[in-house]
Design a protein around this motif. Structure first.
Motif, PDB file in Angstrom:
ATOM      1  N   VAL A  39       0.846  -1.201   0.000  1.00 54.73           N
ATOM      2  CA  VAL A  39       0.000   0.000   0.000  1.00 54.73           C
ATOM      3  C   VAL A  39       0.879   1.247   0.000  1.00 54.73           C
ATOM      4  O   VAL A  39       0.612   2.215  -0.728  1.00 54.73           O
ATOM      5  N   THR A  40       1.929   1.230   0.817  1.00 54.74           N
ATOM      6  CA  THR A  40       2.856   2.359   0.853  1.00 54.74           C
ATOM      7  C   THR A  40       3.474   2.601  -0.517  1.00 54.74           C
ATOM      8  O   THR A  40       3.586   3.743  -0.975  1.00 54.74           O
ATOM      9  N   ARG A  41       3.874   1.523  -1.188  1.00 45.66           N
ATOM     10  CA  ARG A  41       4.504   1.671  -2.505  1.00 45.66           C
ATOM     11  C   ARG A  41       3.554   2.260  -3.532  1.00 45.66           C
ATOM     12  O   ARG A  41       3.966   3.013  -4.426  1.00 45.66           O
ATOM     13  N   VAL A  42       2.275   1.956  -3.411  1.00 39.55           N
ATOM     14  CA  VAL A  42       1.279   2.492  -4.344  1.00 39.55           C
ATOM     15  C   VAL A  42       1.026   3.971  -4.083  1.00 39.55           C
ATOM     16  O   VAL A  42       0.868   4.766  -5.011  1.00 39.55           O
ATOM     17  N   MET A  43       1.009   4.363  -2.807  1.00 34.71           N
ATOM     18  CA  MET A  43       0.573   5.715  -2.439  1.00 34.71           C
ATOM     19  C   MET A  43       1.718   6.709  -2.290  1.00 34.71           C
ATOM     20  O   MET A  43       1.471   7.908  -2.150  1.00 34.71           O
ATOM     21  N   LEU A  44       2.970   6.253  -2.304  1.00 37.87           N
ATOM     22  CA  LEU A  44       4.099   7.158  -2.125  1.00 37.87           C
ATOM     23  C   LEU A  44       4.974   7.148  -3.373  1.00 37.87           C
ATOM     24  O   LEU A  44       5.407   6.081  -3.819  1.00 37.87           O
TER      25      LEU A  44
END
Length: 367
Positions: free
Chosen positions: A135-140
């Motif tokens: 999720v972090t990789r998608v949103m950052l």
């Protein structure tokens, strides 16, 4: 002691700029918040008339650093009806260059965040720990680095004169201004990346950081200031003109020592800070974001605050009205103002209901 100074010692540090007598510290003005709001409108109108007479900087360049998630309830306060709990904001650095009256070239970096170490801010560090990695990789998304952008612009670190943030939330300055002692997490004692730069900051913020209030603690990294050199700071009190068409104005509220950048450019006056996260937050009646226009009308609110910390909400509201009064209308869409959020709302498929009606994306000015 967490800082190389105490609250009382802040007053002994050197300062810079030409004081703006037109603008007073509204948070200290007599009367209630309503009276201070009226005073702020009057003072902003007066400064708006005189500021163009200072000239314009040589150029202003916008540099994208990182797009990251941010709670919708913070960024759009109580107004949003979006179903997404998070929205996206893009942090950008502004590079401003001008010549002093004696011909000396100056370089100011506004919001040169050290993205790598800013993520250890308590709030964001906790958020990352609770968020699955995919999720972090998608949103950052990291767009570029401070040093990479400067190299592209042909600016060496030694040429940077000033570093400026609207406030020091999330900021770790050790790599920029160096330290006076070994840093365990940096595995050494870093020399200053910008050896000639001074950090312009409000005295109120330095004094407040020396003894943080619980409301402030999730957003600062106080331990990172333990060994920074005091002489790297240039505290100011209130509002100052730094150069032709370049001013820093005190806008308390989001934090006690908040400040905003004001620029006079070829398209008129721009204002930049993190007091709001979208230009439409200054004219919410024109926003298509779910809930904003209706909420502003129902509550008779002229603006929608960025409210991750509510240190002094009425003061922040008054400061945003001051910014709103100063900024010129956008040439791209006159419904919106030339207010450039230092963290600007950015549409993303992951965050339904948070795509901005209007965004600036960048400021372009060259003499």
């Amino acid at each position: 002691m967490l800082f190389p100074w105490t609250a009382t010692e802040v007053a002994d540090l050197p300062t810079t700029g030409t004081r703006v007598d037109t603008l007073t510290d509204l948070s200290a003005a007599p009367g209630g918040p309503g009276a201070r709001l009226s005073k702020g409108r009057e003072e902003a109108a007066a400064f708006r008339r005189e500021f163009p007479g200072t000239g314009t900087p040589d150029d202003v360049v916008t540099c994208d650093l990182v797009t990251l998630p941010y709670p919708t309830r913070f960024g759009l306060f109580r107004a949003s009806r979006a179903i997404a709990p998070f929205l996206s904001i893009t942090n950008r650095m502004l590079v401003i260059r001008w010549r002093d009256s004696d011909g000396r070239r100056r370089v100011l970096l506004f919001e040169p965040s050290d993205v790598e170490f800013g993520r250890y801010t308590p709030y964001f560090d906790d958020l990352v720990q609770r968020t699955p990695g995919f999720v972090t990789r998608v949103m950052l998304t990291e767009h570029g680095t401070v040093l990479g952008h400067l190299a592209r612009l042909g600016i060496t670190p030694e040429q940077v004169d000033y570093i400026l943030f609207d406030h020091l939330h999330t900021q770790d300055l050790r790599r920029w201004i160096g330290t006076t002692a070994y840093q365990n997490d940096l595995h050494g004692q870093p020399a200053a990346t910008f050896p000639n730069a001074k950090v312009i900051v409000q005295r109120d913020e330095l004094a407040g950081m020396a003894d943080l209030h619980p409301l402030q603690k999730p957003w600062y990294q106080p331990d990172t200031y333990r060994d920074v050199p005091a002489e790297a700071f240039l505290p100011i009190e209130g509002s100052v003109v730094l150069g032709p068409g370049v001013a820093v104005i005190k806008t308390p509220g989001h934090v006690f020592g908040n400040q905003s950048l004001v620029l006079n450019t070829s398209t008129g006056i721009w204002v930049s800070s993190e007091n709001v996260i979208a230009a439409e937050a200054l004219t919410p009646e024109h926003s298509r974001l779910p809930g904003l226009a209706k909420w502003a009308g129902a509550w008779q609110q002229e603006v929608v605050l960025n409210a991750n910390t509510i240190e002094t909400t009425a003061d922040q509201y008054n400061s945003v009205i001051l910014e709103k009064t100063l900024a010129d209308r956008s040439q791209a869409d006159s419904r919106f103002l030339q207010f450039f959020p230092s963290s600007e709302l950015t549409g993303a498929w992951t965050n339904p209901g948070t795509r901005p009606t209007f965004s600036h994306g960048h400021i372009t000015h060259h003499c």
